[in-house]
Scaffold this motif. Structure first.
Motif, PDB file in Angstrom:
ATOM      1  N   TYR A 190       0.852  -1.193   0.000  1.00  0.00           N
ATOM      2  CA  TYR A 190       0.000   0.000   0.000  1.00  0.00           C
ATOM      3  C   TYR A 190       0.883   1.236   0.000  1.00  0.00           C
ATOM      4  O   TYR A 190       1.869   1.300   0.740  1.00  0.00           O
ATOM      5  N   LYS A 192       0.642   5.317   0.582  1.00  0.00           N
ATOM      6  CA  LYS A 192      -0.162   6.443   1.028  1.00  0.00           C
ATOM      7  C   LYS A 192      -0.166   7.561  -0.009  1.00  0.00           C
ATOM      8  O   LYS A 192      -1.187   8.226  -0.222  1.00  0.00           O
ATOM      9  N   GLY A 195      -2.453   6.714  -2.790  1.00  0.00           N
ATOM     10  CA  GLY A 195      -3.842   6.699  -2.345  1.00  0.00           C
ATOM     11  C   GLY A 195      -4.327   8.021  -1.784  1.00  0.00           C
ATOM     12  O   GLY A 195      -5.432   8.072  -1.232  1.00  0.00           O
ATOM     13  N   GLY A 197      -5.474  10.824  -3.119  1.00  0.00           N
ATOM     14  CA  GLY A 197      -6.724  11.338  -3.670  1.00  0.00           C
ATOM     15  C   GLY A 197      -7.823  10.306  -3.715  1.00  0.00           C
ATOM     16  O   GLY A 197      -9.010  10.638  -3.633  1.00  0.00           O
ATOM     17  N   ASN A 198      -7.426   9.055  -3.848  1.00  0.00           N
ATOM     18  CA  ASN A 198      -8.360   7.933  -3.936  1.00  0.00           C
ATOM     19  C   ASN A 198      -7.751   6.774  -3.166  1.00  0.00           C
ATOM     20  O   ASN A 198      -6.807   6.135  -3.651  1.00  0.00           O
ATOM     21  N   PRO A 199      -8.218   6.472  -1.960  1.00  0.00           N
ATOM     22  CA  PRO A 199      -7.573   5.448  -1.128  1.00  0.00           C
ATOM     23  C   PRO A 199      -7.372   4.114  -1.834  1.00  0.00           C
ATOM     24  O   PRO A 199      -6.357   3.445  -1.611  1.00  0.00           O
ATOM     25  N   GLU A 200      -8.296   3.722  -2.695  1.00  0.00           N
ATOM     26  CA  GLU A 200      -8.149   2.437  -3.378  1.00  0.00           C
ATOM     27  C   GLU A 200      -6.944   2.419  -4.307  1.00  0.00           C
ATOM     28  O   GLU A 200      -6.357   1.364  -4.557  1.00  0.00           O
ATOM     29  N   ALA A 201      -6.547   3.580  -4.823  1.00  0.00           N
ATOM     30  CA  ALA A 201      -5.394   3.651  -5.715  1.00  0.00           C
ATOM     31  C   ALA A 201      -4.099   3.330  -4.989  1.00  0.00           C
ATOM     32  O   ALA A 201      -3.085   3.019  -5.621  1.00  0.00           O
ATOM     33  N   ARG A 204      -2.275   0.000  -5.864  1.00  0.00           N
ATOM     34  CA  ARG A 204      -1.734  -0.262  -7.190  1.00  0.00           C
ATOM     35  C   ARG A 204      -0.246  -0.622  -7.201  1.00  0.00           C
ATOM     36  O   ARG A 204       0.173  -1.500  -7.954  1.00  0.00           O
ATOM     37  N   SER A 236      -5.162  -5.006  -6.915  1.00  0.00           N
ATOM     38  CA  SER A 236      -5.403  -3.904  -7.842  1.00  0.00           C
ATOM     39  C   SER A 236      -5.416  -4.437  -9.271  1.00  0.00           C
ATOM     40  O   SER A 236      -5.028  -5.578  -9.533  1.00  0.00           O
TER      41      SER A 236
END
Length: 257
Positions: A190, A192, A195, A197-201, A204, A236
Motif C-alpha cells: 500500500y 499512502k 492513495g 486522492g483515492n484510497p483504493e489507488a 496499485r 489492484s
C-alpha cells in the motif's frame, strides 16, 4: 532461522482460479509459492486436494466466513478442511451487530475464544483478518485492540499490512503490542502517496514500491511474532493478476525472503 514460507492468497487470482482451477494452481506453484490460502473453493474437497497434491501446492489456510465457523456449519467446515490438510480457518470479516460498538467487538472476542476451543481437538485454529475499518476507534478504542486484547493467544492475528495502512494503522506498533499472535501475515502493498486522492489507488504499487516498512515488519514477524507463513495478496488492476503475484514474489525473493 529457517525461512518463513510464502503462500498466495488466491483471491488475488480469483477470476483465473474460477475459469481454470488446475491451470491456475499449477502456475502459482511454478512461480515458486510455497502454499495457497483459499477464499472460497473452486472444486469439491477431494478433487481439489488431488490437484493440489499433483501440482505441489499445499493449502496452508482458508478465509472462512463466520457463519461457517458456528452452529451446524462448523463440523462441515472442519471435515472439508481436513480433506485439504488445512489447519488454519481465518475469518475475513465481522459485520452486523459485532462491528458497531466496543461491546460488540467484546462479544466477537468471546465468540472466537469459543470457536478456538472447538477447533483445538482437531488440531485447527481460527483467527481474524482485517480490512481498514478496524483501526478507527469505537467507544474509545480501536476494534483491533479490543478484539485481540480479549482473545486467547490461540486466536491468530492475521494482520493485512496494506489494509491496515489504508486505515491509518501503525504496523510496527501493532506487531509490538501483540507478540506471538501474528502466526500468518498478509503481505499486501500500500502506498499512502498513491492513495492520497483515492484510497483504493494506494493498492496499485507492487511489493517494494509501497510504504510498508518491510525490513522492520520482517524482523518483528521473525523475532517476536513466531510467524509461520507470509501470505501475498495483491488486489489492484494495475497488472494482470498472475503477472502481479509473480512480480510480488520476485520482489520478496530479492529481499532475501
Amino acid at each position: 532461522m529457517a525461512k518463513v514460507p510464502i503462500a498466495l492468497e488466491l483471491y488475488s487470482v480469483r477470476e483465473d482460479l474460477t475459469r481454470d482451477p488446475r491451470g491456475t494452481l499449477k502456475a502459482v506453484a511454478e512461480m515458486g509459492y510455497d502454499g495457497a490460502e483459499f477464499a472460497g473453493f473452486p472444486l469439491p474437497a477431494a478433487e481439489l486436494r488431488a490437484v493440489l497434491d499433483d501440482v505441489g501446492l499445499p493449502c496452508c489456510s482458508s478465509h472462512t466466513p463466520l457463519d461457517h465457523l458456528i452452529g451446524d456449519r462448523l463440523q462441515e467446515t472442519i471435515e472439508f478442511n481436513q480433506v485439504l490438510g488445512n489447519k488454519n480457518l481465518i475469518c475475513p470479516w465481522i459485520g452486523g451487530d459485532y462491528a458497531g460498538s466496543r461491546a460488540g467487538w467484546l462479544r466477537a472476542a468471546e465468540l472466537f475464544n469459543g470457536i478456538a476451543d472447538k477447533l483445538a481437538p482437531h488440531g485447527m485454529v481460527t483467527g481474524y483478518h482485517n480490512h481498514h475499518t478496524e483501526f478507527t476507534p469505537v467507544d474509545g478504542e480501536t476494534p483491533w485492540d479490543t478484539f485481540f486484547g480479549n482473545t486467547k493467544k490461540e486466536v491468530v492475528m492475521q494482520l493485512d499490512l496494506g489494509n491496515a495502512l489504508m486505515g491509518g494503522a501503525d504496523l510496527l506498533g501493532i506487531l509490538g503490542r501483540f507478540p506471538g499472535r501474528g502466526r500468518s501475515i498478509h503481505l499486501k502493498p500500500y502506498s499512502k502517496k498513491a492513495g492520497a486522492g483515492n484510497p483504493e489507488a494506494g493498492f496499485r504499487p507492487l511489493i517494494g514500491d509501497d510504504d510498508v516498512p518491510w525490513a522492520e515488519v520482517f524482523r518483528l514477524c521473525e523475532e517476536t511474532q513466531g510467524t509461520r507463513c507470509y501470505i501475498v495478496e495483491y488486489e489492484s488492476d494495475a497488472f494482470a493478476p498472475l503477472d502481479a503475484v509473480d512480480r510480488c514474489l520476485k520482489a520478496l525473493r530479492a529481499m532475501g525472503k
